[in-house]
Write a protein that holds these residues in place. Structure first.
Motif, mmCIF file in Angstrom:
data_model
loop_
_atom_site.group_PDB
_atom_site.id
_atom_site.type_symbol
_atom_site.label_atom_id
_atom_site.label_comp_id
_atom_site.label_asym_id
_atom_site.label_seq_id
_atom_site.Cartn_x
_atom_site.Cartn_y
_atom_site.Cartn_z
ATOM 1 N N GLN A 167 -7.248 12.789 -6.982
ATOM 2 C CA GLN A 167 -6.625 11.175 -7.470
ATOM 3 C C GLN A 167 -7.396 10.499 -5.086
ATOM 4 N N ILE A 168 -8.632 12.055 -4.991
ATOM 5 C CA ILE A 168 -8.703 11.370 -3.520
ATOM 6 C C ILE A 168 -9.246 9.913 -4.088
ATOM 7 N N CYS A 169 -10.410 10.315 -5.642
ATOM 8 C CA CYS A 169 -11.430 9.349 -5.665
ATOM 9 C C CYS A 169 -10.210 8.819 -6.177
ATOM 10 N N MET A 170 -9.587 8.504 -6.781
ATOM 11 C CA MET A 170 -8.890 7.429 -7.268
ATOM 12 C C MET A 170 -7.988 6.334 -5.906
ATOM 13 N N GLY A 171 -7.757 6.891 -5.243
ATOM 14 C CA GLY A 171 -7.898 6.122 -3.793
ATOM 15 C C GLY A 171 -8.270 5.433 -3.086
ATOM 16 N N VAL A 172 -9.230 6.380 -2.912
ATOM 17 C CA VAL A 172 -10.690 5.588 -2.782
ATOM 18 C C VAL A 172 -11.036 4.691 -3.342
ATOM 19 N N GLY A 173 -11.236 4.491 -4.385
ATOM 20 C CA GLY A 173 -11.438 3.947 -5.222
ATOM 21 C C GLY A 173 -10.817 2.403 -5.191
ATOM 22 N N TYR A 174 -9.654 2.200 -5.047
ATOM 23 C CA TYR A 174 -8.134 0.952 -5.016
ATOM 24 C C TYR A 174 -8.425 0.606 -3.929
ATOM 25 N N ALA A 175 -8.567 1.648 -2.877
ATOM 26 C CA ALA A 175 -8.665 0.555 -1.365
ATOM 27 C C ALA A 175 -9.879 -0.012 -0.939
ATOM 28 N N LEU A 176 -10.978 -0.174 -2.260
ATOM 29 C CA LEU A 176 -12.009 -0.587 -1.676
ATOM 30 C C LEU A 176 -11.156 -2.128 -2.491
ATOM 31 N N PRO A 219 0.789 -1.402 0.025
ATOM 32 C CA PRO A 219 0.146 -0.196 -0.020
ATOM 33 C C PRO A 219 0.650 1.192 0.038
ATOM 34 N N LEU A 220 1.864 1.553 0.768
ATOM 35 C CA LEU A 220 2.742 2.553 0.819
ATOM 36 C C LEU A 220 3.432 2.990 -0.250
ATOM 37 N N ASP A 221 3.867 2.400 -0.529
ATOM 38 C CA ASP A 221 3.974 2.123 -2.453
ATOM 39 C C ASP A 221 3.426 2.565 -3.608
ATOM 40 N N GLY A 222 2.361 1.679 -3.440
ATOM 41 C CA GLY A 222 1.458 1.620 -4.009
ATOM 42 C C GLY A 222 0.914 2.531 -4.629
ATOM 43 N N PHE A 223 0.460 2.924 -3.244
ATOM 44 C CA PHE A 223 -0.465 4.315 -3.277
ATOM 45 C C PHE A 223 0.754 5.648 -3.679
ATOM 46 N N TRP A 224 1.361 5.522 -3.595
ATOM 47 C CA TRP A 224 2.737 6.490 -4.183
ATOM 48 C C TRP A 224 2.556 7.104 -5.279
ATOM 49 N N ASP A 225 3.205 5.396 -5.918
ATOM 50 C CA ASP A 225 2.906 5.844 -7.750
ATOM 51 C C ASP A 225 1.991 5.698 -8.384
ATOM 52 N N LEU A 226 0.462 5.644 -7.558
ATOM 53 C CA LEU A 226 -0.384 5.273 -8.240
ATOM 54 C C LEU A 226 -1.006 6.891 -8.312
ATOM 55 N N THR A 227 -0.481 7.848 -7.997
ATOM 56 C CA THR A 227 -0.565 9.327 -8.286
ATOM 57 C C THR A 227 0.498 9.990 -8.918
ATOM 58 N N HIS A 228 1.987 9.991 -8.019
ATOM 59 C CA HIS A 228 2.438 10.797 -7.465
ATOM 60 C C HIS A 228 3.728 9.967 -9.734
ATOM 61 N N GLU A 229 3.046 8.581 -10.028
ATOM 62 C CA GLU A 229 3.969 8.350 -10.825
ATOM 63 C C GLU A 229 2.923 7.527 -11.719
#
Length: 210
Positions: A103-112, A20-30
């Motif tokens: 980005q917040i919407c994307m993070g919430v979606g992936y967290a589900l 999750p830590l690396d994943g969510f960082w790359d999800l938005t920043h990369e």
């Protein structure tokens, strides 16, 4: 967005939920993720929830299906997600949060993502096990919700570049923001309803006098 890009971003959710830590960082920043994939996960979550009402064994879920309005039920799931995203974005914008609303919407979606991954097999399993074996079923559902909660915290922490404590604090604050928004919406619709009733009564009075 190309089909390959969409499939790649959807498959990336498997990495996100295990790292999750690396994943969510790359999800938005990369830019490894996409809103299309996040929306797909949300739709799969809704589908899993609806199918669980229909096909989960009555031993583990007793549902009065005739009393369920499917559209209201879907709204009861989507509406809180939308409110959380808007509330979290509004608060964090005021306190140096780095995340955009998308980005917040994307993070919430992936967290589900754990929800459909676990819920679909549990629907099948519920029809194959007895009540005495239901401890595993209940543990899987509790584990699923705990996993989602951890992913939500990690998502907000990496998106906004907050510390763990600050992230949890603002997630709690986001819940209060949701309640405030619900109150404002209820007040707004109440005023609209009263305004419509007032004009309807005037029209009826005019027609009566004519």
């Amino acid at each position: 967005m190309t089909a390959n890009r969409y499939v790649s971003s959807l498959k990336y959710s498997l990495y996100v939920i295990t790292h999750p830590l690396d994943g969510f960082w790359d999800l938005t920043h990369e830019k490894r993720g996409s809103l299309a994939a996040a929306n797909t996960i949300v739709l799969l979550t809704l589908l899993a929830r609806i199918m669980s009402l229909q096909y989960t064994s009555f031993q583990f879920m007793q549902v009065y299906r005739e009393g369920i309005n499917i559209f209201v039920y879907i709204a009861s799931i989507l509406f809180p997600l939308v409110l959380f995203c808007v509330g979290n974005w509004g608060l964090t914008t005021l306190f140096d949060g780095k995340g955009k609303l998308s980005q917040i919407c994307m993070g919430v979606g992936y967290a589900l993502a754990p929800y459909p991954l676990i819920r679909f097999p549990m629907i099948i399993l519920s029809n194959l096990i007895t009540v005495e074996e239901g401890a595993f079923y209940n543990f899987a559902l509790v584990f699923m919700m705990g996993w989602i909660a951890v992913l939500m915290i990690c998502a907000m922490m990496e998106i906004h570049e907050y510390s763990m404590t600050k992230t949890i604090l603002f997630m709690i604050a986001s819940v209060f923001a949701m309640l405030v928004m619900i109150f404002i919406l209820l007040l707004f619709f109440s005023m609209i309803s009263q305004g419509i009733s007032y004009f309807v009564s005037i029209v009826k009075e005019i027609m009566f006098r004519m």
